[in-house]
Write a protein that holds these residues in place. Structure first.
Motif, PDB file in Angstrom:
ATOM      1  N   GLY A 206     -71.071  64.603  37.571  1.00 54.07           N
ATOM      2  CA  GLY A 206     -72.354  64.136  37.713  1.00 54.07           C
ATOM      3  C   GLY A 206     -72.186  62.444  38.159  1.00 54.07           C
ATOM      4  O   GLY A 206     -73.495  61.903  38.768  1.00 54.07           O
TER       5      GLY A 206
ATOM      6  N   GLN B 163     -82.799  64.338  39.203  1.00 56.54           N
ATOM      7  CA  GLN B 163     -81.557  64.735  38.647  1.00 56.54           C
ATOM      8  C   GLN B 163     -81.551  65.306  37.288  1.00 56.54           C
ATOM      9  O   GLN B 163     -81.035  65.977  36.861  1.00 56.54           O
TER      10      GLN B 163
ATOM     11  N   GLY C  16     -76.792  66.361  45.006  1.00 56.37           N
ATOM     12  CA  GLY C  16     -78.194  66.480  44.682  1.00 56.37           C
ATOM     13  C   GLY C  16     -79.335  65.371  45.077  1.00 56.37           C
ATOM     14  O   GLY C  16     -80.592  65.929  45.722  1.00 56.37           O
ATOM     15  N   SER C  17     -79.084  64.389  45.004  1.00 58.67           N
ATOM     16  CA  SER C  17     -79.691  63.129  45.420  1.00 58.67           C
ATOM     17  C   SER C  17     -80.072  63.045  46.732  1.00 58.67           C
ATOM     18  O   SER C  17     -81.328  62.927  47.411  1.00 58.67           O
TER      19      SER C  17
ATOM     20  N   TYR D  50     -79.686  57.173  35.555  1.00 55.09           N
ATOM     21  CA  TYR D  50     -81.211  56.844  35.883  1.00 55.09           C
ATOM     22  C   TYR D  50     -81.383  55.638  35.032  1.00 55.09           C
ATOM     23  O   TYR D  50     -82.145  54.799  35.594  1.00 55.09           O
TER      24      TYR D  50
ATOM     25  N   LEU E  94     -74.768  69.702  42.980  1.00 53.25           N
ATOM     26  CA  LEU E  94     -74.551  68.688  41.883  1.00 53.25           C
ATOM     27  C   LEU E  94     -74.033  67.652  42.310  1.00 53.25           C
ATOM     28  O   LEU E  94     -74.423  66.495  41.803  1.00 53.25           O
TER      29      LEU E  94
ATOM     30  N   PHE F 280     -76.597  61.885  33.973  1.00 49.51           N
ATOM     31  CA  PHE F 280     -78.036  61.786  34.858  1.00 49.51           C
ATOM     32  C   PHE F 280     -78.828  60.866  34.054  1.00 49.51           C
ATOM     33  O   PHE F 280     -79.836  60.096  34.748  1.00 49.51           O
TER      34      PHE F 280
ATOM     35  N   ASN G 135     -72.693  61.985  41.925  1.00 49.19           N
ATOM     36  CA  ASN G 135     -74.005  62.352  42.435  1.00 49.19           C
ATOM     37  C   ASN G 135     -74.761  61.021  42.353  1.00 49.19           C
ATOM     38  O   ASN G 135     -75.329  60.537  43.506  1.00 49.19           O
ATOM     39  N   GLY G 136     -75.083  60.377  41.332  1.00 50.14           N
ATOM     40  CA  GLY G 136     -75.838  59.261  41.452  1.00 50.14           C
ATOM     41  C   GLY G 136     -75.333  57.857  42.102  1.00 50.14           C
ATOM     42  O   GLY G 136     -75.967  57.288  42.865  1.00 50.14           O
TER      43      GLY G 136
END
Length: 467
Positions: free
Chosen positions: A26, A298, A279-280, A158, A276, A154, A29-30
């Motif tokens: 994860g 997300q 996703g962004s 965030y 995953l 996530f 992803n970010g």
């Protein structure tokens, strides 16, 4: 503490390896959404930095077989925890050497080695301490930990992102996203020192008394004695053939290994890690969300992933493994048809979002946890370590293939400018899901409620004894 409570506690500690698997997946992803802009990466380099950890995962999975057999499941988990911690710390070091993509890749590969070791050792360990009538739900703790890791990271990315401006996120925010992993890494590293060794490994190492002590702590005395007897009988079968070298290329062994490896491969070819990891990007480029909204989206994705995993946990020992895979596969297929179809027809909106979430939810209740349950159960004792290692390595190879090629296909001219209108990757994944359904119906046997030794006899009847 009751035996049931202790069993759940030990299972939860081992499953933290899954939480770090999810957290590490994860966090990329970010963070990649910002470090891609920071380093001004093209599609090929973006895919390489994101998927480089999977090189480590592949080799970690290959090493996990001999490692768990020689030094045990517990020590292998401790080593994986050390590697996780090194990776989390080092991935933010380009703050010191700002242009050092190779440094970032190196620490990502170290983390991948930890994931590869844990992805084989943790579910194997859990399966070997669990009573057979509860093995399914306890092994799904591993998948629950993975999706919990997704959800937690996530939330973390965030809130980290919210504390920086978009420009600051591109400069430094993504580094703090990596460093946030140090908290669960440290917890896993400390707690793994306090769990017992696997009773099966202790018997294999000639420490039967120690194995019985572990089983008596975790099971009722009668169940513990029955379990130790089954383990000894299984090992006696192996010892009677110990003068004969076991070849994984003999028909009986190779058939089971191929089936397990294809199951692992199909788990990745569903496209789960494209969603995953990227996703962004999907939310921004394909679905039209603004840059400041993608991290919030997300959290919705992770929440669905988390909630639907509970469906698998409470049905895997009731409905069985095979029905869950088939039901979930049809859900995944419908989800991607909704997403791909809305993109192809240029009707992006609520249907597209529902399609993504349906895919995630269907995967979470089927191929996510059930693959790990089946892999921990299906291989005979004599080849379990090497077979599990190969199957998990194939899984990571498939993960690398999808992760490296997805941004290339997604950003290709034929997908963006051509008739596909950004939908091509999702139709490719849909074809793979159809093949998964056909494969499951023909080759996967139901393992619900059967001991590991009973399953060994079933495979022997189907493909012959391993000699």
């Amino acid at each position: 503490m009751s035996k049931n409570g202790l069993l759940i506690l030990v299972t939860s500690v081992a499953a933290l390896g899954g939480l770090l698997f999810g957290y590490d997946t994860g966090v990329i992803n970010g963070s990649q959404f910002y470090f891609t802009k920071y380093f001004e990466l093209d599609s090929v380099m973006q895919g390489w930095v994101v998927s480089s950890a999977l090189i480590g995962c592949f080799f970690g999975a290959l090493l996990a077989g001999p490692s768990t057999r020689v030094i045990g499941r517990k020590i292998t988990l401790i080593i994986s925890a050390v590697l996780f911690t090194m990776s989390a710390w080092g991935s933010g070091l380009p703050e010191i050497l700002p242009e050092s993509i190779p440094l970032l890749v190196t620490f990502r590969i170290l983390g991948g080695l930890g994931i590869g070791l844990a992805s084989m050792a943790a579910p194997t360990y859990i399966a070997e301490i669990a009573p057979k009538d509860r093995r399914g739900i306890l092994v799904t703790f591993y998948q629950l930990a993975i999706v919990t890791g997704f959800f937690v990271v996530f939330l973390a990315t965030y809130f980290i992102g919210q504390n920086f401006t978009p420009t600051e996120n591109i400069e430094v925010g993504w580094r703090w996203m990596f460093w946030s992993e140090l908290i669960p890494c440290s917890l896993f590293l400390i707690l793994t020192f306090f769990i017992p060794q696997s009773p099966r490994w202790l018997v294999l190492a000639g420490r039967e008394d120690d194995a019985l002590k572990v089983l008596n702590k975790l099971h009722e005395p009668e169940a513990a004695q029955r379990e130790i007897t089954e383990i000894k009988q299984s090992l006696q079968k192996e010892q009677s053939l110990e003068k004969k070298e076991v070849s994984i290329f003999q028909k009986s062994a190779l058939a089971i290994i191929i089936i397990g490896s294809l199951l692992s491969l199909f788990q990745q070819l569903t496209g789960i890690n494209a969603v995953l990891y990227y996703g962004s990007d999907i939310f921004e480029k394909a679905l039209g969300f603004k840059q400041e909204d993608v991290l919030a989206q997300q959290i919705l994705l992770a929440a669905v992933n988390f909630i639907f995993t509970f469906i698998a946990m409470f049905t895997v020992d009731k409905l069985g493994r095979k029905p869950l895979i088939i039901i979930g596969s049809f859900g995944m297929l419908l989800g991607f048809i909704m997403l791909g179809g809305s993109l192809y027809l240029n009707q992006v909106g609520l249907v597209s979002l529902i399609g993504v979430l349906m895919f995630i939810g269907s995967f979470a209740m089927s191929m996510g946890p059930v693959t790990w349950v089946l892999l921990s159960e299906m291989f005979p004792n004599k080849i379990r370590s090497i077979a599990m290692s190969i199957a998990v390595a194939v899984q990571w190879a498939g993960n690398y293939l999808v992760s490296q090629t997805f941004p290339i296909i997604a950003n290709s001219e034929v997908n963006v400018e051509g008739p596909w209108n950004k939908s091509l990757p999702y139709f490719i994944f849909s074809i793979c899901i159809i093949l998964l359904i056909l494969f499951t119906r023909k080759f996967i046997i139901e393992t619900k409620g059967r001991s590991l030794e009973e399953l060994e006899d079933i495979w022997a009847e189907k493909y012959g004894k391993i000699e």
